[in-house]
Enzyme design. Sequence first.
Site, PDB file in Angstrom:
ATOM      1  N   HIS A   1       0.820  -1.209   0.000  1.00 33.19           N
ATOM      2  CA  HIS A   1       0.000   0.000   0.000  1.00 33.19           C
ATOM      3  C   HIS A   1       0.856   1.261   0.000  1.00 33.19           C
ATOM      4  O   HIS A   1       0.584   2.214  -0.718  1.00 33.19           O
ATOM      5  CB  HIS A   1      -0.936  -0.009   1.205  1.00 33.19           C
ATOM      6  CG  HIS A   1      -1.756   1.223   1.275  1.00 33.19           C
ATOM      7  ND1 HIS A   1      -2.826   1.435   0.427  1.00 33.19           N
ATOM      8  CD2 HIS A   1      -1.621   2.340   2.001  1.00 33.19           C
ATOM      9  CE1 HIS A   1      -3.317   2.623   0.667  1.00 33.19           C
ATOM     10  NE2 HIS A   1      -2.615   3.193   1.616  1.00 33.19           N
TER      11      HIS A   1
ATOM     12  N   ASP B   1      -2.729  -4.310 -21.022  1.00 31.38           N
ATOM     13  CA  ASP B   1      -3.427  -5.530 -21.415  1.00 31.38           C
ATOM     14  C   ASP B   1      -3.160  -5.877 -22.880  1.00 31.38           C
ATOM     15  O   ASP B   1      -2.987  -7.038 -23.222  1.00 31.38           O
ATOM     16  CB  ASP B   1      -4.936  -5.403 -21.170  1.00 31.38           C
ATOM     17  CG  ASP B   1      -5.310  -5.876 -19.764  1.00 31.38           C
ATOM     18  OD1 ASP B   1      -4.577  -6.717 -19.219  1.00 31.38           O
ATOM     19  OD2 ASP B   1      -6.328  -5.405 -19.232  1.00 31.38           O
TER      20      ASP B   1
END
Lengths: 543, 85
Positions: A188, A454
């Site tokens: 994080h 992607d």
Amino acid sequence: MRELRGAGVFGGVVIGPVYFYAPGRCTVSEEKTEDPAGEVTRFEIARGRAQAQLKALYEQALAQAGEESAAIFDIHQLMLDDQDYIDSVHGLITRGRDNAARAVQKTGARFARTFAEMDDEYMKARSADVLDVSQRVIDILCGAEGETPGLSVPSIIVAEDLTPSQSMQFERDKVLAFATAKGSSCSHTAILARTKGVPAVVGLGRALTPDLHGKTAVLDGENGTLTVDPDEKTLAAAQKRLQKQQKDHAALQALKGTPDRTKDGRTVKLYANVGNLEELQDALEQDAAGVGLFRTEFLYLQAADYPTEEEQLAIYRRAAEMCGDRKIIFRTLDIGADKTAPYFDLPAEENPAMGLRAIRLCLSRPGLFQTQLRALLRASAYGNVSVMFPMISSAREVEKALEQLETAKESLRKEGLAFDEKLETGIMVETPAAALIAEELAGLVDFFSVGTNDLAQYACALDRQNQTIQQFSDPHHPAVLRLIDMAARAAHAKGKWIGICGELGADTELTETFLKMGIDELSVSAPKVLPLRGKIQSLDLSR
Amino acid sequence: MKEFTYVITDKEGIHARPAGVLVKKANGFKSKLTMSLGEKTGDLKRIFSVMALGAKEGDPVVVRAEGEDEEQAAAALEACLKETL
């Protein structure tokens, strides 16, 4: 001088005092009290202070991250107002002669146990909230508040690890850098550092001890080092780098308000990718001309249940209003088996990257899709809103998605709810199939946005999550560039525009290539906006 | 005394957020307000006691209001339950 090594997650050098952040570092004494009435008063004062802190955190989280993430601080306030909780603390002090901190600790543990024993995973997890809120009161009682009293000057925040709510406590202009003992480059802290553009080093290990507090240190986010009590030579070298950095920074700041135009007069739309309202704020501060990708996933991932139309509308509307006249492109839900919330109840898949995700999921669950589309359409009444669909691989999917959009529009018209009738629609080009049939697809929508991460993964059959095969990855693979070129030609042939919102868009080695292809828009993360503007202004496409 | 039964329709049951909403609403009234599930009864003005009921989807909870503003309290809580749970 002590040099500690970790992993650098975001570049840059800073010099400053260490603020050792240790939530709940005080040890609660077991000493009994002679003055129970006094201890009850101390508890009540600490409880009031904790309430005030929680109220401030709630407001801050609401402004930065929205209602979903803020709600937890509201619950914490109610917990501290619970009469059973208060009675328990008072009882332990007056009858058991416990000191106030000890009484809160015992009460917190007792209430946490009730939750931990419940026959429900969600409720079990709530025991952490009870302990958290109790710790807040204990910290105040011990004078070791989880607040940020030491941050009167900008500091290097050093901690074991940082949770989202902990990092939220720091005022942004008081944070020079983050350094944590735990964490990896995808923790994080690392993500936070990158999106906020704060230098950070993680994985420093046990060498991070409380005695570092207040000492001067040099943090190097590029090389992954934290040097405590630097000697003169180290300090001088760091200062030199810092000066250069500040000069570069000033040069970037000077680009604010200047056009995204090449030397030979070609203008590009330079937009930003954002994942929540806080990042949107950053993007606007970095002078992005619009938002090329607003990821809507956070609304779903942070929630305990499907976010309602009103909940979504509140966020989308605020985002649209923050942008004013600037364009903001919302991408509809891009979620799948690898990135999901439990309430979606998605079956595990052998191959989630090619599974039931994004537009496929939305088309299979029209109810889910309608809620989001209605919220997005209603938000379009408040700004310059566009909508785009992710993971398109066929014309049929686009037609179906547009039909759904039409259904949502029709229902809003019937209810007399306002939306922008001229709202632009687009699709992500992130499958090789979409690039190959770009001509057909260009006839259906107003714009394309290329998702290069992607697109590269699918074109090269190379899993981007798999670290072991990264040696085979070529970010500038000609296959990917040719697919982008195909999509650009097809879009322009139909008079439509095309942008790039994947990581490749920020790659300044390719900016010239992209502009020569005729790419109309580049959308990058907030910290990359100004460097890319500098690159664009330095190019001369006529040469 | 006013009393009504409500069947929870929310998939998550009475989790922290709706419990918070109910407790806030309940604290706006003077009446004594309770919620029962089976043999367990919780004080609607106290968040731990509401959450500890562990009411899930399909559970019938009984809400009782007793006091000077019991009518309004019961009506407000029923509306609140329908809206959030």
